[in-house]
Design an enzyme around this catalytic site. Structure first.
Site, mmCIF file in Angstrom:
data_model
loop_
_atom_site.group_PDB
_atom_site.id
_atom_site.type_symbol
_atom_site.label_atom_id
_atom_site.label_comp_id
_atom_site.label_asym_id
_atom_site.label_seq_id
_atom_site.Cartn_x
_atom_site.Cartn_y
_atom_site.Cartn_z
ATOM 1 C CE LYS A 1 11.323 -23.792 -17.613
ATOM 2 N NZ LYS A 1 10.623 -22.972 -16.591
ATOM 3 N N GLY B 1 18.075 -26.034 -9.558
ATOM 4 C CA GLY B 1 16.750 -25.871 -8.966
ATOM 5 C C GLY B 1 16.593 -26.773 -7.766
ATOM 6 N N GLY C 1 14.934 -31.887 -9.484
ATOM 7 C CA GLY C 1 16.167 -32.502 -9.989
ATOM 8 C C GLY C 1 16.034 -34.016 -10.058
ATOM 9 C CD GLU D 1 25.776 -27.279 -9.604
ATOM 10 O OE1 GLU D 1 25.736 -27.410 -8.361
ATOM 11 O OE2 GLU D 1 26.789 -27.498 -10.266
ATOM 12 C CB CYS E 1 21.470 -23.502 -3.507
ATOM 13 S SG CYS E 1 22.837 -22.717 -4.367
ATOM 14 C CD GLU F 1 16.904 -25.494 -0.638
ATOM 15 O OE1 GLU F 1 16.176 -26.045 -1.479
ATOM 16 O OE2 GLU F 1 18.022 -25.029 -0.897
HETATM 17 P P1 NDP Z 1 12.346 -25.616 -9.102
HETATM 18 O O1 NDP Z 1 13.019 -26.929 -9.004
HETATM 19 O O2 NDP Z 1 10.921 -25.527 -8.717
HETATM 20 O O3 NDP Z 1 12.420 -25.033 -10.599
HETATM 21 C C1 NDP Z 1 13.626 -24.854 -11.276
HETATM 22 C C2 NDP Z 1 13.365 -24.803 -12.763
HETATM 23 O O4 NDP Z 1 12.860 -26.060 -13.220
HETATM 24 C C3 NDP Z 1 12.326 -23.765 -13.169
HETATM 25 O O5 NDP Z 1 12.697 -23.221 -14.415
HETATM 26 C C4 NDP Z 1 11.068 -24.612 -13.285
HETATM 27 O O6 NDP Z 1 10.088 -24.007 -14.076
HETATM 28 C C5 NDP Z 1 11.624 -25.880 -13.906
HETATM 29 N N1 NDP Z 1 10.834 -27.092 -13.686
HETATM 30 C C6 NDP Z 1 9.902 -27.335 -12.749
HETATM 31 N N2 NDP Z 1 9.478 -28.611 -12.832
HETATM 32 C C7 NDP Z 1 10.172 -29.191 -13.854
HETATM 33 C C8 NDP Z 1 10.222 -30.505 -14.420
HETATM 34 N N3 NDP Z 1 9.476 -31.506 -13.944
HETATM 35 N N4 NDP Z 1 11.068 -30.740 -15.449
HETATM 36 C C9 NDP Z 1 11.866 -29.764 -15.920
HETATM 37 N N5 NDP Z 1 11.861 -28.505 -15.429
HETATM 38 C C10 NDP Z 1 11.037 -28.218 -14.397
HETATM 39 O O7 NDP Z 1 13.251 -24.640 -8.257
HETATM 40 P P2 NDP Z 1 12.961 -23.127 -7.899
HETATM 41 O O8 NDP Z 1 12.810 -22.331 -9.148
HETATM 42 O O9 NDP Z 1 11.888 -23.101 -6.876
HETATM 43 O O10 NDP Z 1 14.367 -22.681 -7.251
HETATM 44 C C11 NDP Z 1 14.698 -22.918 -5.948
HETATM 45 C C12 NDP Z 1 15.560 -24.158 -5.804
HETATM 46 O O11 NDP Z 1 16.745 -24.025 -6.582
HETATM 47 C C13 NDP Z 1 16.033 -24.353 -4.391
HETATM 48 O O12 NDP Z 1 15.815 -25.676 -3.981
HETATM 49 C C14 NDP Z 1 17.529 -24.085 -4.446
HETATM 50 O O13 NDP Z 1 18.267 -24.716 -3.476
HETATM 51 C C15 NDP Z 1 17.868 -24.490 -5.819
HETATM 52 N N6 NDP Z 1 19.095 -23.823 -6.258
HETATM 53 C C16 NDP Z 1 20.253 -24.551 -6.355
HETATM 54 C C17 NDP Z 1 21.450 -23.934 -6.681
HETATM 55 C C18 NDP Z 1 22.714 -24.730 -6.834
HETATM 56 O O14 NDP Z 1 23.593 -24.275 -7.565
HETATM 57 N N7 NDP Z 1 22.882 -25.879 -6.204
HETATM 58 C C19 NDP Z 1 21.536 -22.501 -6.940
HETATM 59 C C20 NDP Z 1 20.259 -21.838 -6.824
HETATM 60 C C21 NDP Z 1 19.088 -22.497 -6.497
HETATM 61 P P3 NDP Z 1 9.033 -22.969 -13.420
HETATM 62 O O15 NDP Z 1 9.705 -22.194 -12.353
HETATM 63 O O16 NDP Z 1 8.695 -22.107 -14.565
HETATM 64 O O17 NDP Z 1 7.946 -23.823 -12.884
#
Ligand code: NDP
Length: 479
Positions: free
Chosen positions: A173, A225, A230, A247, A281, A382
């Site tokens: 997803k 994310g 998370g 992650e 991140c 962040e």
């Molecule tokens: P989000 O946490 O908002 O979203 C990540 C994914 O989760 C998207 O596909 C989102 O869908 C989906 N999602 C949102 N809510 C839920 C839920 N309740 N249950 C399941 N899935 C859900 O992160 P961002 O997309 O804004 O990305 C940025 C974040 O990612 C930053 O905090 C960054 O630090 C982190 N990140 C971490 C990395 C690592 O390896 N540690 C690497 C890269 C980024 P949708 O977007 O369609 O709403």
């Protein structure tokens, strides 16, 4: 505009959800209308993924045969690398130069995990009775993989490759902000000849992610994310006793000691936060500087930031393109205002470009803030944008205390010419990755993940495939 379908059971479907638009953050133009999954589509994907696990065409493949398929995916990514790089550039605004590197890294991930798959071994621990115990590793089952928008091609490959290498099936997803690369991953999986249901992609928003996490047929969730999301996923997965790999976010310290090579430290700290618009991140967003060299460092970084060229992502001379979406640009801007409200001095940047091509896109310039201490909101939360906060420190103890004073623990950088100090600090900082006199370098061969609220588990490295497997002990009686 035709609705772009996603893939379930090797069949393209447009889904029961409301289609959504994916747009180009460089100018706001609409790139594609993408189909969205609903709960019934997620259910269908889970059914397909479960059947795939029982299909002899997938289940009975020997590791070297699975490896051959992974190599094939790597080759297909390489063969189409320019198109894929341009697609990611249009969908999330990263420079074409960076996207080309990221596509090559994605292909390398498949090759690496092909090798891990082919060479992975079980164990024969010494017996403690009249039996021979054998440890074998089996696929965990159906893996739900949920990814963010900042680097789709690599982050998605980083999940697909080890999950498949381990013999699982997967439902990916992608973020609603950048759905297009995941559809390409699906196309390539199909072209590579993976049996139906082994790779499924369901596009859509957070609800689709939630449906995956809550589905009893999904055996494990692998999520990259934000920390808040998370945590919500971990809560639901905990209720269902479902394993998770998380992650998450970071607020990484990049530390400059007085004995550092100043030119290298300035460049390393600048690239550590401003490259990719800081949407990383591991961005070094808190730059700690020994107070005795503060003025010299600040001047150096200010000059670096002012020369950091924002511009159209396809231009050769561009250092960083627009942020991935207009909504995210607004969020970054809001954080800078919060910093101002907390008393920060804005040394450079701090306002969206007002004219020319840049005014039409989600651009935000390299920004440096000073005058705050580590407890300020913008030093603790962040931002995920090109915003550096420079913080002074006095001696190693003070530095370690401040650097560790965060809920995050993803990465850190140390700039010094004293190797003993580098080692001491590297061991004292609670983070999953430490760079010494470099920053943001990475290899698929090394484990990646976070301490504290930066995550659970590790991707990449030899253990990266093992993370998607269940160990099983089998005892043979010798009686
Ligand atoms: P989000 O946490 O908002 O979203 C990540 C994914 O989760 C998207 O596909 C989102 O869908 C989906 N999602 C949102 N809510 C839920 C839920 N309740 N249950 C399941 N899935 C859900 O992160 P961002 O997309 O804004 O990305 C940025 C974040 O990612 C930053 O905090 C960054 O630090 C982190 N990140 C971490 C990395 C690592 O390896 N540690 C690497 C890269 C980024 P949708 O977007 O369609 O709403």
């Amino acid at each position: 505009m035709d609705v772009q379908p996603f893939l379930i059971d090797n069949t393209w479907v447009t889904g029961g959800g409301e289609p959504f638009v994916s747009s180009n953050p460089a100018d706001g133009s609409e790139l594609a209308m993408v189909g969205s999954a609903d709960a019934a589509d997620v259910d269908a994907a889970v059914g397909a993924a479960k059947r795939a696990l029982e299909n002899p065409a997938w289940r009975d493949l020997k590791p070297h045969e699975r490896a051959r398929l992974l190599h094939r995916i790597g080759e297909l990514l390489d063969a189409d690398s320019e198109n894929l790089a341009r697609l990611q550039m249009r969908d999330n605004g990263k420079t074409l130069r960076e996207c080309r590197v990221l596509v090559a890294e994605a292909a390398a991930s498949f090759r690496y995990f092909a090798a891990v798959c082919e060479t992975f071994e079980g164990e024969l621990p010494p017996p403690r009775g009249d039996n021979w115990p054998v440890t074998v590793y089996e696929p965990v089952g159906v893996v739900g993989a949920i990814t963010p928008w900042n680097s789709p091609v690599t982050l998605e490959a980083q999940k697909l490759a080890p999950v498949l290498a381990a013999g699982n099936s997967i439902i990916l997803k992608p973020s609603e902000v950048t759905p297009l690369i995941a559809l390409e991953h699906a196309r390539i999986a199909l072209e590579a000849g993976l049996p139906p249901g082994v790779v499924n992609v369901v596009s859509g928003g957070g609800d689709v992610g939630r449906a995956l996490v809550g589905h009893p047929g999904v055996d494990m969730i692998s999520f990259t994310g934000g920390t808040k999301t998370g945590s919500a996923i971990a809560e639901e997965a905990g209720r269902l006793l479902k394993p998770v790999m998380l992650e998450l976010g970071g607020k990484s310290p990049n530390i400059v000691f007085a004995d550092a090579d100043m030119a290298k430290a300035v460049k390393g700290a600048g690239n550590g936060i401003f490259s990719g618009g800081g949407q990383s991140c591991i961005a070094g967003s808190r730059i700690f500087v020994d107070e005795t060299i503060m003025d010299e460092f600040v001047e150096g970084l200010r000059a670096f930031a002012q020369n950091y060229r924002i511009g159209p992502p396809e231009d050769e001379g561009t250092d960083t393109g627009p942020l991935a979406s207009f909504a995210h640009r607004d969020r970054v801007e809001e954080f800078v205002e919060i910093g101002r409200g907390e008393g920060a001095k804005v040394l450079t940047g701090g306002a969206r470009p007002a004219d020319g091509v840049l005014a039409k896109g989600a651009y935000y310039p390299a920004t440096i803030l000073t005058g705050l201490d580590n407890s300020a909101r913008i030093c603790q939360e962040e931002i995920f944008g090109p915003v550096a906060v420079i913080l002074p420190f006095k001696g190693e103890d003070d530095l370690i205390e401040q650097a560790n004073d965060t809920v995050y623990g993803l990465a850190a950088g140390v700039w010094t010419s004293d190797y003993r100090r580098a080692w001491r600090v590297a061991r004292a900082i609670r983070a999953g990755t430490i760079w010494i006199n470099t920053y943001k370098q990475s290899a698929i061969t090394s484990p990646f993940g976070g301490f504290k609220q930066s995550g659970l588990g590790r991707e990449k490295g030899l253990q990266g495939m093992r993370a998607y497997m269940e160990p099983k002990a089998i005892y043979w009686s010798m009686d």
